[in-house]
Design a protein around this motif. Structure first.
Motif, PDB file in Angstrom:
ATOM      1  N   ALA A  52       0.811  -1.211   0.000  1.00  0.00           N
ATOM      2  CA  ALA A  52       0.000   0.000   0.000  1.00  0.00           C
ATOM      3  C   ALA A  52       0.846   1.263   0.000  1.00  0.00           C
ATOM      4  N   THR A  53       1.930   1.255   0.744  1.00  0.00           N
ATOM      5  CA  THR A  53       2.729   2.475   0.886  1.00  0.00           C
ATOM      6  C   THR A  53       3.187   3.026  -0.458  1.00  0.00           C
ATOM      7  N   LEU A  54       3.562   2.159  -1.391  1.00  0.00           N
ATOM      8  CA  LEU A  54       4.057   2.652  -2.676  1.00  0.00           C
ATOM      9  C   LEU A  54       2.955   3.350  -3.472  1.00  0.00           C
ATOM     10  N   HIS A  55       1.725   2.870  -3.366  1.00  0.00           N
ATOM     11  CA  HIS A  55       0.615   3.580  -3.999  1.00  0.00           C
ATOM     12  C   HIS A  55       0.413   4.953  -3.362  1.00  0.00           C
ATOM     13  N   LEU A  56       0.539   5.015  -2.050  1.00  0.00           N
ATOM     14  CA  LEU A  56       0.333   6.279  -1.355  1.00  0.00           C
ATOM     15  C   LEU A  56       1.436   7.280  -1.686  1.00  0.00           C
ATOM     16  N   LEU A  57       2.647   6.796  -1.911  1.00  0.00           N
ATOM     17  CA  LEU A  57       3.700   7.684  -2.400  1.00  0.00           C
ATOM     18  C   LEU A  57       3.294   8.288  -3.741  1.00  0.00           C
ATOM     19  N   ASP A  58       2.694   7.468  -4.593  1.00  0.00           N
ATOM     20  CA  ASP A  58       2.272   7.950  -5.910  1.00  0.00           C
ATOM     21  C   ASP A  58       1.144   8.970  -5.800  1.00  0.00           C
ATOM     22  N   VAL A  59       0.228   8.772  -4.843  1.00  0.00           N
ATOM     23  CA  VAL A  59      -0.817   9.780  -4.634  1.00  0.00           C
ATOM     24  C   VAL A  59      -0.186  11.093  -4.177  1.00  0.00           C
ATOM     25  N   ALA A  60       0.721  11.020  -3.214  1.00  0.00           N
ATOM     26  CA  ALA A  60       1.362  12.232  -2.703  1.00  0.00           C
ATOM     27  C   ALA A  60       2.132  12.967  -3.794  1.00  0.00           C
ATOM     28  N   ALA A  61       2.722  12.203  -4.712  1.00  0.00           N
ATOM     29  CA  ALA A  61       3.526  12.799  -5.787  1.00  0.00           C
ATOM     30  C   ALA A  61       2.694  13.213  -6.992  1.00  0.00           C
ATOM     31  N   GLY A  62       1.375  12.978  -6.969  1.00  0.00           N
ATOM     32  CA  GLY A  62       0.524  13.354  -8.077  1.00  0.00           C
ATOM     33  C   GLY A  62       0.591  12.416  -9.269  1.00  0.00           C
ATOM     34  N   ARG A  63       1.180  11.229  -9.083  1.00  0.00           N
ATOM     35  CA  ARG A  63       1.286  10.277 -10.199  1.00  0.00           C
ATOM     36  C   ARG A  63       0.020   9.462 -10.383  1.00  0.00           C
ATOM     37  N   ILE A  64      -0.673   9.177  -9.286  1.00  0.00           N
ATOM     38  CA  ILE A  64      -2.004   8.589  -9.371  1.00  0.00           C
ATOM     39  C   ILE A  64      -2.937   9.442  -8.533  1.00  0.00           C
ATOM     40  N   ASP A  65      -4.228   9.233  -8.687  1.00  0.00           N
ATOM     41  CA  ASP A  65      -5.194  10.180  -8.142  1.00  0.00           C
ATOM     42  C   ASP A  65      -5.893   9.712  -6.874  1.00  0.00           C
ATOM     43  N   ALA A  66      -5.924   8.394  -6.633  1.00  0.00           N
ATOM     44  CA  ALA A  66      -6.582   7.908  -5.414  1.00  0.00           C
ATOM     45  C   ALA A  66      -6.106   6.500  -5.101  1.00  0.00           C
ATOM     46  N   PHE A  67      -6.150   6.183  -3.828  1.00  0.00           N
ATOM     47  CA  PHE A  67      -5.862   4.827  -3.339  1.00  0.00           C
ATOM     48  C   PHE A  67      -6.880   4.503  -2.269  1.00  0.00           C
ATOM     49  N   TRP A  68      -7.404   3.267  -2.309  1.00  0.00           N
ATOM     50  CA  TRP A  68      -8.311   2.838  -1.248  1.00  0.00           C
ATOM     51  C   TRP A  68      -7.939   1.428  -0.816  1.00  0.00           C
ATOM     52  N   GLN A  69      -8.368   1.099   0.406  1.00  0.00           N
ATOM     53  CA  GLN A  69      -8.094  -0.237   0.927  1.00  0.00           C
ATOM     54  C   GLN A  69      -9.108  -0.549   2.018  1.00  0.00           C
ATOM     55  N   PHE A  70      -9.482  -1.813   2.109  1.00  0.00           N
ATOM     56  CA  PHE A  70     -10.355  -2.265   3.186  1.00  0.00           C
ATOM     57  C   PHE A  70      -9.514  -3.046   4.190  1.00  0.00           C
ATOM     58  N   ALA A  71      -9.783  -2.792   5.462  1.00  0.00           N
ATOM     59  CA  ALA A  71      -8.923  -3.279   6.535  1.00  0.00           C
ATOM     60  C   ALA A  71      -7.549  -2.628   6.376  1.00  0.00           C
ATOM     61  N   GLY A  72      -6.539  -3.194   6.965  1.00  0.00           N
ATOM     62  CA  GLY A  72      -5.221  -2.602   6.836  1.00  0.00           C
ATOM     63  C   GLY A  72      -4.515  -2.513   8.167  1.00  0.00           C
ATOM     64  N   ALA A  73      -3.227  -2.319   8.108  1.00  0.00           N
ATOM     65  CA  ALA A  73      -2.386  -2.240   9.286  1.00  0.00           C
ATOM     66  C   ALA A  73      -1.835  -0.830   9.437  1.00  0.00           C
ATOM     67  N   ARG A  74      -1.491  -0.483  10.668  1.00  0.00           N
ATOM     68  CA  ARG A  74      -0.936   0.851  10.906  1.00  0.00           C
ATOM     69  C   ARG A  74       0.291   1.109  10.050  1.00  0.00           C
ATOM     70  N   ALA A  75       1.204   0.127  10.001  1.00  0.00           N
ATOM     71  CA  ALA A  75       2.461   0.325   9.279  1.00  0.00           C
ATOM     72  C   ALA A  75       2.239   0.487   7.781  1.00  0.00           C
ATOM     73  N   ASP A  76       1.146  -0.059   7.255  1.00  0.00           N
ATOM     74  CA  ASP A  76       0.811   0.114   5.838  1.00  0.00           C
ATOM     75  C   ASP A  76       0.357   1.540   5.532  1.00  0.00           C
ATOM     76  N   LEU A  77      -0.393   2.123   6.452  1.00  0.00           N
ATOM     77  CA  LEU A  77      -1.160   3.321   6.126  1.00  0.00           C
ATOM     78  C   LEU A  77      -0.641   4.611   6.756  1.00  0.00           C
ATOM     79  N   LEU A  78      -0.032   4.550   7.930  1.00  0.00           N
ATOM     80  CA  LEU A  78       0.373   5.781   8.598  1.00  0.00           C
ATOM     81  C   LEU A  78       1.426   6.573   7.833  1.00  0.00           C
ATOM     82  N   PRO A  79       2.467   5.947   7.249  1.00  0.00           N
ATOM     83  CA  PRO A  79       3.421   6.759   6.482  1.00  0.00           C
ATOM     84  C   PRO A  79       2.755   7.502   5.333  1.00  0.00           C
ATOM     85  N   GLY A  80       1.959   6.792   4.557  1.00  0.00           N
ATOM     86  CA  GLY A  80       1.293   7.417   3.421  1.00  0.00           C
ATOM     87  C   GLY A  80       0.250   8.428   3.821  1.00  0.00           C
TER      88      GLY A  80
END
Length: 268
Positions: A197-225
């Motif tokens: 997940a983190t790599l997708h969120l990097l892409d959202v932050a950088a404007g390379r992709i427009d959205a990321f979603w996920q169901f469930a998930g772990a803190r370490a997956d989502l907090l950095p992004g």
């Protein structure tokens, strides 16, 4: 060993954290190359643990030395809220399964969480040498260059992405993921599915992709992004548009111009 920085500013802590993830990433890159072969779940878990342990041998002493009073999250697959105070949330090999399969999409992440809010994060991609950082109120950066989410306003022109939160997910979560992907196939331009997940969120932050979603998930997956996207000007919520917390059962990060449209698609 770096000096203890208990009285240091968060900006100083971030610099030292970025150095730690780069050092751990270099160590993991030395282990990268051949596809790891395994025949059982036990063999797979041992291979994953070997990578984690190699990175943690570098990360744990450095980060603990920087903030000796901070707690340490032991399991990168854990979710939910943390007790009050400071915590290091670390994924020593984000996308570890990709590393074992000689795929380049993996990273090392470290996030300092204060009273359940990420205040600084560093994400290093050893295969490209890129380091992404974010600090609350100070923006998100790629190797010192500011990041900004995309100006997109039409979901129909958007690249969106999702990820599998963890193996052996509950049946109802798997079905919800499947239906959401189908809905996005109808409404978005392109749908990407991959871990981590983190790599997708990097892409959202950088404007390379427009959205990321996920169901469930772990803190370490989502907090950095979460911090990177927020500091880059994006919107974070759950899939129904409500404020996201580590207790939430879904997650959405999007460029502001398509956030409402993405929520409508995911709740249809």
């Amino acid at each position: 060993m770096p000096e203890t920085l208990e009285a240091a500013s968060d900006a100083e802590l971030l610099d030292r954290t970025a150095l730690a993830v780069r050092l751990a990433g270099s160590a993991l890159r030395e282990r990268f190359g051949e596809v790891a072969r395994y025949q059982t779940r036990e063999e797979l878990m041992r291979a994953l643990a070997a990578n984690d342990d190699r990175a943690l041998d570098i990360l744990r002493p450095r980060l603990t030395h920087l903030r000796p009073r901070a707690g340490w999250v032991e399991d990168e697959l854990d979710g939910g809220a943390l007790p009050p105070g400071e915590w290091w949330v670390v994924d020593p090999a984000e996308g570890n399964i990709n590393h074992l399969h000689a795929l380049p999409e993996w990273a090392v992440t470290a996030t300092l969480v204060r009273d359940n809010r990420p205040v600084l994060t560093a994400v290093h991609l050893p295969m490209t040498g890129d380091t992404y950082t974010a600090l609350t109120g100070a923006g998100a950066h790629l190797d010192g260059r500011p990041l900004n989410v995309a100006p997109t306003t039409d979901l129909g022109l958007s690249i969106v992405a999702t990820s599998q939160a963890r193996p052996d997910e509950k049946d109802d979560v798997v079905r919800r993921v499947g239906s959401s992907v189908t809905a996005m196939f109808f409404d978005a331009l392109v749908v990407r599915t991959a871990v981590p997940a983190t790599l997708h969120l990097l892409d959202v932050a950088a404007g390379r992709i427009d959205a990321f979603w996920q169901f469930a998930g772990a803190r370490a997956d989502l907090l950095p992004g979460t911090l990177l996207v927020t500091e880059a000007g994006g919107r974070i919520s759950d899939a129904e548009g409500r404020p996201w917390t580590p207790r939430s059962e879904s997650f959405l990060a999007a460029a502001p111009g398509i956030h409402t449209q993405a929520v409508a698609t995911l709740t249809r």
